[in-house]
Design a protein around this motif. Structure first.
Motif, PDB file in Angstrom:
ATOM      1  N   SER A  82      92.222  74.659 139.759  1.00  0.00           N
ATOM      2  CA  SER A  82      90.973  74.222 140.377  1.00  0.00           C
ATOM      3  C   SER A  82      91.204  73.833 141.834  1.00  0.00           C
ATOM      4  O   SER A  82      90.434  74.210 142.721  1.00  0.00           O
ATOM      5  CB  SER A  82      90.395  73.030 139.607  1.00  0.00           C
ATOM      6  OG  SER A  82      89.239  72.540 140.245  1.00  0.00           O
TER       7      SER A  82
ATOM      8  N   CYS B 186      82.146  73.100 141.936  1.00  0.00           N
ATOM      9  CA  CYS B 186      83.427  72.989 141.225  1.00  0.00           C
ATOM     10  C   CYS B 186      83.716  71.537 140.865  1.00  0.00           C
ATOM     11  O   CYS B 186      84.156  71.225 139.750  1.00  0.00           O
ATOM     12  CB  CYS B 186      84.542  73.564 142.106  1.00  0.00           C
ATOM     13  SG  CYS B 186      86.152  73.607 141.296  1.00  0.00           S
TER      14      CYS B 186
ATOM     15  N   ASN C  93      83.943  69.902 137.035  1.00  0.00           N
ATOM     16  CA  ASN C  93      85.076  69.118 136.536  1.00  0.00           C
ATOM     17  C   ASN C  93      84.608  67.773 135.995  1.00  0.00           C
ATOM     18  O   ASN C  93      85.089  67.297 134.956  1.00  0.00           O
ATOM     19  CB  ASN C  93      86.102  68.898 137.655  1.00  0.00           C
ATOM     20  CG  ASN C  93      86.818  70.182 138.052  1.00  0.00           C
ATOM     21  OD1 ASN C  93      86.867  71.133 137.278  1.00  0.00           O
ATOM     22  ND2 ASN C  93      87.356  70.202 139.265  1.00  0.00           N
TER      23      ASN C  93
END
Length: 279
Positions: A234, A270, A274
């Protein structure tokens, strides 16, 4: 016996240097490439930049200037900058001076035009003094790249400290990086065209990567309940996205405003993904 300086016809010299690179023709004049370049400068014979030979034949023809008249009595006083007065500086100050000169040359003429000989000439010092500061041309460019990277990081840290939470810090950091890419990124991108510079920086990053990224990966793993492999992936994806957007901005292929509009939502998507995973 002392070696006599070669007698050169200006028109012949002009035709030669615009027909082939100095490295290929200098021996025909009994000179090194650097010596032939100096002879051109002394006789006021224009010569192409190194990047000239990357162009097509048609583009080279369009860029070729005429041979200007030469007046031996006055020389080149009108076209050559006056020599700087030589002064003794501490080595760190001299290095900083040479880096500033190198940065100006890269921005105005391109990275191919940077050489230790030219840096010495423009700084008003001997070539030996320039080599004492930087043994090789690539050392100048690598240090200039490090300087620019440090400036990026210093600017980023300055704005991140203003963020009261992690999300705000990410937004501030991303926007700041893209703004800096537009303001000074073209210099760094030009330097990174040099393969040797990229290799030097790659080795240096490899040596410090674990120390810099491990705390981030560990924090992401604990905060979002991710495996370290997922956290690393990530982090690398977001970093690659920002770097690529910054490169487009630095190369003037994308405006800063458009880069922020496109990049920031993807970065935040993103981050939110998460966070939702941990919820």
């Amino acid at each position: 016996m002392s070696r006599k300086a070669p007698m050169l016809d200006r028109a012949e010299l002009y035709e030669a240097v615009w027909s082939s690179p100095l490295t290929e023709i200098s021996h025909t004049f009994g000179l090194t490439p650097g010596g032939l370049a100096k002879m051109c400068d002394r006789l006021d014979v224009p010569r192409p930049k190194r990047s000239y030979w990357r162009l097509s034949a048609k583009e080279r023809t369009a860029l070729r200037p005429p041979l200007p008249p030469y007046e031996p009595a006055t020389g080149k006083a009108k076209t050559v900058s006056p020599k700087m007065k030589r002064t003794r500086l501490p080595i760190r100050e001299r290095q900083a001076q040479l880096l500033e000169i190198a940065a100006r040359i890269v921005e105005q003429e391109g990275v191919d035009e940077v050489s230790l000989n030219r840096l010495a000439r423009e700084a008003g010092i001997s070539q030996a003094q320039a080599h004492n500061c930087f043994p090789r041309r690539v050392d100048v460019l690598a240090e200039l790249a490090r300087r620019e990277i440090r400036e990026f990081e210093r600017s980023r840290q300055g704005v991140v400290l203003r963020g009261q939470d992690r999300i705000t810090q990410i937004v501030l950091s991303t926007v700041n990086y893209l703004n800096e890419a537009g303001r000074r990124g073209s210099l760094l991108q030009s330097i990174l065209l040099e393969t040797d510079v990229r290799e030097i920086l790659r080795r240096e990053r490899a040596a410090t990567r674990a120390m810099l990224t491990d705390p981030i990966i560990n924090s992401m793993s604990m905060t979002y309940g991710m495996s370290k492999e997922e956290a690393l992936g990530s982090n690398r994806l977001v970093t690659a996205l920002c770097l690529r957007t910054g490169r487009l901005i630095a190369n003037r292929d994308l405006s800063i405003e458009a880069g922020i509009r496109l990049c920031l939502p993807m970065v935040m998507g993103c981050v939110r993904s998460n966070a939702q995973r941990a919820a």
